[in-house]
Scaffold this active site. Structure first.
Site, PDB file in Angstrom:
ATOM      1  N   ASN A 123       0.802  -1.216   0.000  1.00  0.00           N
ATOM      2  CA  ASN A 123       0.000   0.000   0.000  1.00  0.00           C
ATOM      3  C   ASN A 123       0.838   1.271   0.000  1.00  0.00           C
ATOM      4  O   ASN A 123       0.418   2.308  -0.517  1.00  0.00           O
ATOM      5  CB  ASN A 123      -0.927   0.005   1.229  1.00  0.00           C
ATOM      6  CG  ASN A 123      -2.111   0.927   1.063  1.00  0.00           C
ATOM      7  OD1 ASN A 123      -2.701   0.988  -0.012  1.00  0.00           O
ATOM      8  ND2 ASN A 123      -2.453   1.654   2.109  1.00  0.00           N
ATOM      9  N   LYS A 175      11.691 -20.885 -30.988  1.00  0.00           N
ATOM     10  CA  LYS A 175      11.205 -19.728 -31.737  1.00  0.00           C
ATOM     11  C   LYS A 175      10.609 -20.201 -33.059  1.00  0.00           C
ATOM     12  O   LYS A 175      11.046 -21.215 -33.598  1.00  0.00           O
ATOM     13  CB  LYS A 175      12.347 -18.742 -31.995  1.00  0.00           C
ATOM     14  CG  LYS A 175      13.105 -18.291 -30.746  1.00  0.00           C
ATOM     15  CD  LYS A 175      12.279 -17.378 -29.871  1.00  0.00           C
ATOM     16  CE  LYS A 175      13.091 -16.897 -28.669  1.00  0.00           C
ATOM     17  NZ  LYS A 175      12.336 -15.976 -27.804  1.00  0.00           N
ATOM     18  N   GLU A 204       7.662 -17.696 -22.510  1.00  0.00           N
ATOM     19  CA  GLU A 204       6.829 -17.384 -21.350  1.00  0.00           C
ATOM     20  C   GLU A 204       5.358 -17.210 -21.702  1.00  0.00           C
ATOM     21  O   GLU A 204       4.483 -17.452 -20.866  1.00  0.00           O
ATOM     22  CB  GLU A 204       7.345 -16.127 -20.639  1.00  0.00           C
ATOM     23  CG  GLU A 204       7.276 -14.843 -21.448  1.00  0.00           C
ATOM     24  CD  GLU A 204       8.490 -14.626 -22.337  1.00  0.00           C
ATOM     25  OE1 GLU A 204       8.609 -13.520 -22.894  1.00  0.00           O
ATOM     26  OE2 GLU A 204       9.309 -15.561 -22.478  1.00  0.00           O
ATOM     27  N   HIS A 294      10.285 -18.342 -15.087  1.00  0.00           N
ATOM     28  CA  HIS A 294      10.492 -17.172 -15.937  1.00  0.00           C
ATOM     29  C   HIS A 294       9.999 -15.937 -15.196  1.00  0.00           C
ATOM     30  O   HIS A 294       9.026 -15.995 -14.452  1.00  0.00           O
ATOM     31  CB  HIS A 294       9.753 -17.316 -17.269  1.00  0.00           C
ATOM     32  CG  HIS A 294      10.237 -16.347 -18.308  1.00  0.00           C
ATOM     33  ND1 HIS A 294       9.849 -15.021 -18.319  1.00  0.00           N
ATOM     34  CD2 HIS A 294      11.092 -16.496 -19.349  1.00  0.00           C
ATOM     35  CE1 HIS A 294      10.440 -14.407 -19.331  1.00  0.00           C
ATOM     36  NE2 HIS A 294      11.203 -15.276 -19.967  1.00  0.00           N
TER      37      HIS A 294
END
Length: 475
Positions: A123, A175, A204, A294
């Site tokens: 907070n 990839k 991720e 990750h």
């Protein structure tokens, strides 16, 4: 009771507002071994004294509120309040201070990173009296850290499971990160593992999208792992991302991974949340799964120098919550990481005992007692020319992860993996022979490339690739 502090129980209730420093700034306080200690970088609003700003942080992150309340008299504030016990100016910065705050252990639920952060940073960061606030470091006392399981297995157990010693582990992120079908994804996994990598990895943001549902991906990746293991005689793994929209779904995915017999799963611990992460870590220990972590979203929290939370705090929290690997920057690649600062939190991840060292951003001596260590993962914009520096910087207890630096090889995925494995083995051998990788690294790679056409091709493709930008995260 100190004359500089007061509690409502001692002076009687008086409605109204008063300075926080009357109660929460206690420069004479001697910290206890059981206190959680915090170092905050505080930038007060103009006209707010640093003592008031530091006291406000201590108050709003522990027992305080904006006005006096009569129920303060029903408890002992001196027992439960946070205390700002020291303030020092930040060298070279105007109106910026490091405020040290001590929190009594009883303020925190045992074994809950969620509760710890809800109190300390939940907070106070929106408090109007502060222009900016950054949590630089935490000291976690053994009395609190022993209430956590920590990593599911740790560095030594992982090496024993994989039967791999004396070198960094080698990985690759598949990839493109999104868009492949499950079968083509599994093919890429097989080619990389067959070429010599120890691990491949889900990106991720690969969860369970329409183009590739999680169960299909898990099955094809398991097939790739077993085929590569049979052909190489080495234990292989793929970080199967179990991150999901609910904790129940996350555990269901981890259960299926265990049923497939694969060695490791993965979680995005910041977007997934600490409660989910701790639950998954407990499941992984109970069921023999390694857990790769990750840090997606970390830069939203830690990249600004004056506001937020330093990654060393997130790294400590991860070690407590549980993970066997975590991404930790590269120093040399495309992602953020200044060397001394990076090695500071790498040591906080791996070592049992870390001395205070402000030159590396370590504000407190940290004793993890017997909590297992976490392997740092270097990933992001790295290739074969970086291998000597990565080996020298991170040492054996690390994972070096090349995504584009594997799949971008001109001859394909498997040759890309071969190039990285040859480069790593050459660097480890050179280091073991006493050669200086920082000075002779390029020569080591050139010599190895004479015997490996795959490495020679990789050296040619990436010889001019550099990411030369000034690091944001500096002391």
């Amino acid at each position: 009771m100190s004359p500089k502090t007061e509690t409502k129980a001692s002076v009687g209730f008086k409605a109204g507002v008063k300075d926080y420093r009357l109660t929460y700034y206690t420069p004479e306080y001697e910290t206890k071994e059981t206190d959680i200690l915090a170092a905050f970088r505080v930038t007060p609003q103009p006209g707010v004294p640093p003592e008031e700003a530091g006291a406000a942080v201590a108050a709003e992150s522990s027992t305080g509120t904006w006005t006096t309340v009569w129920t303060d008299g029903l408890t002992s504030l001196d027992r439960y309040k946070g205390r700002c016990y020291h303030i020092e100016p930040v060298a070279g910065e105007e109106n910026q201070y490091i405020a040290y705050v001590a929190y009594p252990l009883d303020l925190f639920e045992e074994g809950s990173v969620t509760n710890m952060f809800t109190s300390i940073v939940g907070n106070v960061f929106g408090f109007k009296a502060l222009r900016a606030l950054r949590l630089e470091d935490l000291r976690i006392p053994p009395a609190y850290s022993k209430t956590f399981q920590g990593p599911p297995h740790g560095i030594q157990v992982e090496r024993d499971k994989l039967n791999k010693y004396g070198r960094p582990l080698l990985g690759c992120t598949i990839k493109p990160k999104l868009g492949l079908s499950a079968k083509n994804y599994g093919r890429a996994v097989y080619e990389c593992l067959r070429g010599g990598l120890d691990f491949t990895k889900d990106d991720e943001n690969v969860n369970s999208q329409p183009f590739m549902r999680w169960r299909d991906r898990f099955v094809f990746c398991a097939e790739a792992i077993y085929k590569a293991q049979a052909e190489t005689g080495e234990i292989k793994g793929h970080y199967l991302n179990a991150t999901a929209g609910t904790c129940e779904e996350m555990i269901k995915r981890a259960v299926f991974a265990r049923e497939l017999g694969v060695p490791i799963v993965m979680h995005d611990y910041l977007t997934g949340g600490f409660t989910a992460n701790t639950s998954l870590a407990h499941y992984c220990r109970d069921n023999g799964l390694l857990l790769h972590i990750h840090r997606a979203m970390h830069a939203v929290i830690d990249r600004q120098r004056n506001h937020g939370m330093h990654f060393r705090v997130l790294a400590k929290a991860l070690r407590m919550s549980g993970g066997d690997h975590i991404h930790a920057g590269t120093v040399v690649g495309k992602l953020e990481g200044e060397r001394d600062v990076t090695l500071g939190f790498v040591d906080l991840l791996r070592d049992d005992f870390i001395e205070k060292d402000r030159s590396r951003g370590i504000y407190f001596t940290q004793d993890w007692v017997s909590m297992p260590g976490v392997l740092p993962v270097a990933s992001g914009g790295i290739h074969v020319w970086h291998m000597p520096a990565l080996t020298e910087i991170f040492g054996d207890d690390s994972v070096l992860q090349f995504g584009g630096g594997t799949l971008g090889h001109p001859w394909g995925n498997a040759p890309g993996a071969v190039a990285n494995r040859v480069a790593l083995e050459a660097c480890v051998q050179a280091r073991n022979e006493g050669r200086d990788l920082a000075r002779e690294g390029n020569e080591v790679i050139r010599e190895a490339s004479k015997w490996s056409p795959e490495l020679a091709a990789a050296c040619e493709v990436w010889r001019e690739i550099k990411f030369e930008f000034e690091a944001m995260d500096v002391l």
